[in-house]
Design a protein around this motif. Structure first.
Motif, PDB file in Angstrom:
ATOM      1  N   CYS A  50       0.807  -1.224   0.000  1.00  0.00           N
ATOM      2  CA  CYS A  50       0.000   0.000   0.000  1.00  0.00           C
ATOM      3  C   CYS A  50       0.843   1.278   0.000  1.00  0.00           C
ATOM      4  O   CYS A  50       0.284   2.370  -0.061  1.00  0.00           O
ATOM      5  CB  CYS A  50      -0.936   0.019   1.212  1.00  0.00           C
ATOM      6  N   ALA A  51       2.175   1.159   0.083  1.00  0.00           N
ATOM      7  CA  ALA A  51       3.006   2.353   0.234  1.00  0.00           C
ATOM      8  C   ALA A  51       4.205   2.356  -0.698  1.00  0.00           C
ATOM      9  O   ALA A  51       4.695   1.311  -1.111  1.00  0.00           O
ATOM     10  CB  ALA A  51       3.498   2.454   1.674  1.00  0.00           C
ATOM     11  N   ALA A  52       4.661   3.573  -0.973  1.00  0.00           N
ATOM     12  CA  ALA A  52       5.894   3.764  -1.735  1.00  0.00           C
ATOM     13  C   ALA A  52       6.635   4.954  -1.146  1.00  0.00           C
ATOM     14  O   ALA A  52       6.016   5.922  -0.686  1.00  0.00           O
ATOM     15  CB  ALA A  52       5.592   4.027  -3.206  1.00  0.00           C
ATOM     16  N   ASP A  53       7.948   4.871  -1.150  1.00  0.00           N
ATOM     17  CA  ASP A  53       8.797   6.006  -0.831  1.00  0.00           C
ATOM     18  C   ASP A  53       9.258   6.572  -2.159  1.00  0.00           C
ATOM     19  O   ASP A  53       9.729   5.827  -3.032  1.00  0.00           O
ATOM     20  CB  ASP A  53       9.990   5.581   0.023  1.00  0.00           C
ATOM     21  N   ILE A  54       9.095   7.877  -2.326  1.00  0.00           N
ATOM     22  CA  ILE A  54       9.376   8.505  -3.618  1.00  0.00           C
ATOM     23  C   ILE A  54      10.306   9.690  -3.443  1.00  0.00           C
ATOM     24  O   ILE A  54      10.421  10.258  -2.360  1.00  0.00           O
ATOM     25  CB  ILE A  54       8.074   8.960  -4.314  1.00  0.00           C
ATOM     26  N   THR A  55      10.957  10.053  -4.549  1.00  0.00           N
ATOM     27  CA  THR A  55      11.813  11.231  -4.552  1.00  0.00           C
ATOM     28  C   THR A  55      11.819  11.876  -5.930  1.00  0.00           C
ATOM     29  O   THR A  55      11.687  11.205  -6.949  1.00  0.00           O
ATOM     30  CB  THR A  55      13.258  10.884  -4.109  1.00  0.00           C
ATOM     31  N   GLY A  56      11.986  13.178  -5.904  1.00  0.00           N
ATOM     32  CA  GLY A  56      12.200  13.958  -7.120  1.00  0.00           C
ATOM     33  C   GLY A  56      13.661  14.356  -7.230  1.00  0.00           C
ATOM     34  O   GLY A  56      14.004  15.241  -7.979  1.00  0.00           O
ATOM     35  N   LYS A  57      14.507  13.706  -6.429  1.00  0.00           N
ATOM     36  CA  LYS A  57      15.972  13.836  -6.457  1.00  0.00           C
ATOM     37  C   LYS A  57      16.545  14.985  -5.634  1.00  0.00           C
ATOM     38  O   LYS A  57      17.746  15.164  -5.593  1.00  0.00           O
ATOM     39  CB  LYS A  57      16.501  13.936  -7.894  1.00  0.00           C
ATOM     40  N   SER A  58      15.710  15.790  -4.971  1.00  0.00           N
ATOM     41  CA  SER A  58      16.230  16.817  -4.061  1.00  0.00           C
ATOM     42  C   SER A  58      15.178  17.100  -2.998  1.00  0.00           C
ATOM     43  O   SER A  58      13.993  16.804  -3.187  1.00  0.00           O
ATOM     44  CB  SER A  58      16.568  18.115  -4.810  1.00  0.00           C
ATOM     45  N   LYS A  59      15.614  17.704  -1.902  1.00  0.00           N
ATOM     46  CA  LYS A  59      14.668  18.044  -0.838  1.00  0.00           C
ATOM     47  C   LYS A  59      13.619  19.025  -1.342  1.00  0.00           C
ATOM     48  O   LYS A  59      12.439  18.895  -1.011  1.00  0.00           O
ATOM     49  CB  LYS A  59      15.410  18.611   0.370  1.00  0.00           C
ATOM     50  N   ALA A  60      14.031  19.990  -2.137  1.00  0.00           N
ATOM     51  CA  ALA A  60      13.079  20.974  -2.671  1.00  0.00           C
ATOM     52  C   ALA A  60      12.043  20.293  -3.574  1.00  0.00           C
ATOM     53  O   ALA A  60      10.850  20.592  -3.489  1.00  0.00           O
ATOM     54  CB  ALA A  60      13.818  22.072  -3.436  1.00  0.00           C
ATOM     55  N   GLU A  61      12.494  19.390  -4.420  1.00  0.00           N
ATOM     56  CA  GLU A  61      11.567  18.679  -5.313  1.00  0.00           C
ATOM     57  C   GLU A  61      10.663  17.736  -4.523  1.00  0.00           C
ATOM     58  O   GLU A  61       9.492  17.554  -4.861  1.00  0.00           O
ATOM     59  CB  GLU A  61      12.339  17.916  -6.390  1.00  0.00           C
ATOM     60  N   ASN A  62      11.185  17.147  -3.464  1.00  0.00           N
ATOM     61  CA  ASN A  62      10.363  16.264  -2.638  1.00  0.00           C
ATOM     62  C   ASN A  62       9.250  17.051  -1.947  1.00  0.00           C
ATOM     63  O   ASN A  62       8.124  16.577  -1.825  1.00  0.00           O
ATOM     64  CB  ASN A  62      11.222  15.517  -1.624  1.00  0.00           C
ATOM     65  N   ARG A  63       9.540  18.268  -1.542  1.00  0.00           N
ATOM     66  CA  ARG A  63       8.514  19.144  -0.971  1.00  0.00           C
ATOM     67  C   ARG A  63       7.430  19.421  -2.018  1.00  0.00           C
ATOM     68  O   ARG A  63       6.235  19.370  -1.713  1.00  0.00           O
ATOM     69  CB  ARG A  63       9.137  20.449  -0.481  1.00  0.00           C
ATOM     70  N   VAL A  64       7.855  19.690  -3.236  1.00  0.00           N
ATOM     71  CA  VAL A  64       6.906  19.933  -4.323  1.00  0.00           C
ATOM     72  C   VAL A  64       6.019  18.707  -4.540  1.00  0.00           C
ATOM     73  O   VAL A  64       4.797  18.828  -4.716  1.00  0.00           O
ATOM     74  CB  VAL A  64       7.646  20.311  -5.636  1.00  0.00           C
ATOM     75  N   LEU A  65       6.613  17.521  -4.507  1.00  0.00           N
ATOM     76  CA  LEU A  65       5.824  16.296  -4.682  1.00  0.00           C
ATOM     77  C   LEU A  65       4.756  16.169  -3.605  1.00  0.00           C
ATOM     78  O   LEU A  65       3.603  15.858  -3.893  1.00  0.00           O
ATOM     79  CB  LEU A  65       6.730  15.060  -4.685  1.00  0.00           C
ATOM     80  N   MET A  66       5.131  16.422  -2.352  1.00  0.00           N
ATOM     81  CA  MET A  66       4.164  16.315  -1.265  1.00  0.00           C
ATOM     82  C   MET A  66       3.061  17.361  -1.420  1.00  0.00           C
ATOM     83  O   MET A  66       1.881  17.071  -1.223  1.00  0.00           O
ATOM     84  CB  MET A  66       4.857  16.454   0.088  1.00  0.00           C
TER      85      MET A  66
END
Length: 121
Positions: A52-68
């Motif tokens: 039911c879960a995945a850990d994801i990244t957009g390759k940077s902390k700033a991009e990860n914030r954008v994803l959330m």
């Protein structure tokens, strides 16, 4: 069952997120067997164990914030969306079948989980 959960996660959250983001979203962890979950320090009731879960990244902390932020803004049917350790990655999950999505926004600092608001993302 895990395969069905993974399919639902991809179809209802991950694919719509990737389309809106317009770039690749890297899944760093998805389904985990008990042994792997233990080896990576996952909690015993991890949603990764059921697919039911995945850990994801957009390759940077700033991009990860954008994803959330996008997960929330798009109104995707997430169960939990977690800022992991200062946006090192984002955990996103769907609720198990026949369960309502809790839509929990959380922050994990490596020791404890704290509920956050959309303004804190």
């Amino acid at each position: 069952a895990a395969e069905d959960n993974l399919r639902r996660l991809v179809e209802t959250v991950l694919d719509p997120l990737r389309e809106a983001y317009g770039k690749a979203v890297t899944v760093t962890s998805g389904y985990r067997c008990k042994e792997l979950n233990k080896a990576v320090g996952g909690v015993g009731n991890s949603q990764h164990l059921t697919g039911c879960a995945a850990d994801i990244t957009g390759k940077s902390k700033a991009e990860n914030r954008v994803l959330m932020q996008l997960v929330v803004r798009l109104g995707l049917p997430f169960d939990q969306c977690i800022d992991e350790k200062g946006f090192q990655w984002v955990h996103v999950s769907v609720a198990p079948p026949q369960s309502a999505a809790r839509r929990q926004l959380l922050r994990y600092d490596g020791r404890k989980y704290t509920a956050i608001t959309t303004a804190e993302i």
